[in-house]
Design a protein around this motif. Structure first.
Motif, mmCIF file in Angstrom:
data_model
loop_
_atom_site.group_PDB
_atom_site.id
_atom_site.type_symbol
_atom_site.label_atom_id
_atom_site.label_comp_id
_atom_site.label_asym_id
_atom_site.label_seq_id
_atom_site.Cartn_x
_atom_site.Cartn_y
_atom_site.Cartn_z
ATOM 1 N N THR A 42 44.631 -1.747 -13.887
ATOM 2 C CA THR A 42 45.515 -2.781 -14.433
ATOM 3 C C THR A 42 46.135 -3.638 -13.336
ATOM 4 O O THR A 42 46.563 -4.767 -13.611
ATOM 5 C CB THR A 42 46.657 -2.148 -15.259
ATOM 6 O OG1 THR A 42 47.413 -1.262 -14.426
ATOM 7 C CG2 THR A 42 46.094 -1.388 -16.442
ATOM 8 N N ASN A 46 40.959 -8.512 -12.004
ATOM 9 C CA ASN A 46 40.403 -8.270 -13.335
ATOM 10 C C ASN A 46 38.884 -8.399 -13.379
ATOM 11 O O ASN A 46 38.229 -7.718 -14.167
ATOM 12 C CB ASN A 46 41.038 -9.238 -14.337
ATOM 13 C CG ASN A 46 42.496 -8.928 -14.586
ATOM 14 O OD1 ASN A 46 42.960 -7.824 -14.310
ATOM 15 N ND2 ASN A 46 43.240 -9.898 -15.092
ATOM 16 N N ASN A 65 48.798 -8.904 -15.421
ATOM 17 C CA ASN A 65 48.545 -8.260 -16.717
ATOM 18 C C ASN A 65 49.838 -7.795 -17.366
ATOM 19 O O ASN A 65 50.043 -7.971 -18.571
ATOM 20 C CB ASN A 65 47.603 -7.062 -16.524
ATOM 21 C CG ASN A 65 46.220 -7.476 -16.084
ATOM 22 O OD1 ASN A 65 45.723 -8.544 -16.454
ATOM 23 N ND2 ASN A 65 45.584 -6.655 -15.264
ATOM 24 N N TYR A 66 50.730 -7.221 -16.577
ATOM 25 C CA TYR A 66 52.007 -6.747 -17.114
ATOM 26 C C TYR A 66 52.939 -7.908 -17.440
ATOM 27 O O TYR A 66 53.694 -7.853 -18.416
ATOM 28 C CB TYR A 66 52.667 -5.782 -16.131
ATOM 29 C CG TYR A 66 51.922 -4.477 -15.985
ATOM 30 C CD1 TYR A 66 52.051 -3.469 -16.936
ATOM 31 C CD2 TYR A 66 51.065 -4.261 -14.918
ATOM 32 C CE1 TYR A 66 51.362 -2.276 -16.821
ATOM 33 C CE2 TYR A 66 50.367 -3.069 -14.785
ATOM 34 C CZ TYR A 66 50.524 -2.082 -15.739
ATOM 35 O OH TYR A 66 49.823 -0.898 -15.625
ATOM 36 N N GLN A 265 42.619 -12.724 -17.546
ATOM 37 C CA GLN A 265 42.531 -11.518 -18.352
ATOM 38 C C GLN A 265 41.137 -11.336 -18.944
ATOM 39 O O GLN A 265 40.481 -12.291 -19.347
ATOM 40 C CB GLN A 265 43.563 -11.558 -19.471
ATOM 41 C CG GLN A 265 44.988 -11.346 -18.990
ATOM 42 C CD GLN A 265 45.934 -11.163 -20.149
ATOM 43 O OE1 GLN A 265 45.772 -11.767 -21.207
ATOM 44 N NE2 GLN A 265 46.938 -10.326 -19.977
ATOM 45 N N SER A 269 40.828 -5.379 -18.888
ATOM 46 C CA SER A 269 42.183 -5.374 -18.341
ATOM 47 C C SER A 269 43.231 -5.290 -19.451
ATOM 48 O O SER A 269 44.256 -4.610 -19.305
ATOM 49 C CB SER A 269 42.412 -6.628 -17.492
ATOM 50 O OG SER A 269 42.412 -7.795 -18.297
ATOM 51 N N THR A 273 45.803 -2.122 -19.786
ATOM 52 C CA THR A 273 47.232 -2.387 -19.650
ATOM 53 C C THR A 273 47.991 -1.893 -20.874
ATOM 54 O O THR A 273 49.056 -1.260 -20.752
ATOM 55 C CB THR A 273 47.483 -3.891 -19.457
ATOM 56 O OG1 THR A 273 46.716 -4.372 -18.352
ATOM 57 C CG2 THR A 273 48.954 -4.168 -19.200
#
Length: 304
Positions: A42, A46, A65-66, A265, A269, A273
């Protein structure tokens, strides 16, 4: 090695100890690695993650991603709904399982065997989805927070676990309390609950995991976005983000720079995540209950 010899262990004991440490160490690594694999994928590029190039060490570390996940509309409300249904649902399930499991061990209970079998048979037979939906709607539980909690309070499997555990306890405990004038509720609260801590902790973990991971109840009963659970919100996010990622990939072609490709993304991924976010709370909760599995349950309760 020298320390083991000082403790009086011979060579065969030392070999057995070393082999045990190695085997359990290897088993620990095997258990931890899947979650570690999720985390490093994550935070890595990616495009590399999508190709399966990240196995041990993260590469081109980023946290986009977060950041994208945190920006989901309604994430805070959905998290509060999921936490509330897990806490309330787990608490009520544990209380109901403990009391019913205890009562089903009491021979004085009216039609005890009938009611016990009546509860157990629901593990094998149910009316189906449509009658259940109609029932919840007629009870005005659709688009209602309590639809997450009320249908899950009575769990036959948990009741069986508690009943079996209570039956293993010495009957002298309850008999002594009754001689001293304790009623059935006082026996349950003062005698049974304190001695059933390990099995109740197990029931709590089972119930908490089921409540936290559940999203189908939202899918079936809820249309009000303010009552969406976190799992259902992430489920819809995965579907939408996968579609958007495919559209961007097909439309942009070679126009993306290498840095944009690394943070763009992908389906992989997104799934990883979301998996980390969903699993993390359970990993935090489990250690809180772990000590109850190894704690003694009958400390000075019966003396001959």
């Amino acid at each position: 090695m020298k320390q083991l010899k000082r403790n009086g262990q011979n060579s065969s004991d030392i070999t057995f100890t070393i082999v045990n440490y190695l085997l359990f160490g290897l088993f620990t690594i095997v258990c931890i690695y899947p979650f570690y694999y999720l985390v490093i994928n994550t935070i890595s590029a990616n495009d590399l993650s999508a190709r399966g190039a990240i196995n041990l060490i993260p590469k081109a570390i980023h946290f986009e991603n977060y950041k994208s996940l945190i920006e989901i509309k309604g994430l805070g409300t959905a998290t509060m709904v999921s936490v509330a249904k897990m806490v309330i649902g787990t608490g009520l399930t544990v209380i109901a399982s403990a009391f019913l499991g205890f009562m089903f061990t009491q021979e004085r209970m009216w039609k005890r065997k009938f009611w016990y079998r009546f509860v157990v048979i629901t593990m094998y037979f149910n009316a189906g989805l449509i009658p259940l939906f109609i029932t919840m709607k007629n009870l005005h539980l659709s688009n209602n927070f309590w639809v997450y909690v009320i249908p899950t309070i009575v769990q036959p499997f948990h009741i069986i676990l508690v009943k079996t555990y209570v039956e293993s306890l010495p009957k002298a405990l309850q008999e002594a309390a009754e001689i001293d004038g304790a009623g059935i509720i006082k026996v349950f609260c003062k005698i049974v609950l304190p001695t059933c801590t390990p099995i109740l902790a197990t029931v709590a973990i089972f119930s908490a995991v089921n409540q936290w991971n559940s999203y189908q109840d939202t899918l079936i009963y809820i249309t009000n976005q303010k009552l969406y659970s976190l799992q259902y919100l992430l489920y819809t996010y995965i579907n939408q983000a996968n579609s958007l990622a495919s559209m961007v990939k097909n439309s942009s072609g070679a126009a993306l720079s290498s840095s944009m490709v690394a943070t763009q993304q992908t389906g992989t991924s997104i799934r990883m995540t979301v998996s980390v976010i969903v699993v993390l709370p359970i990993l935090c909760i489990y250690p809180m209950f772990q000590r109850f599995f190894i704690k003694g349950i009958m400390i000075g309760s019966v003396k001959g």
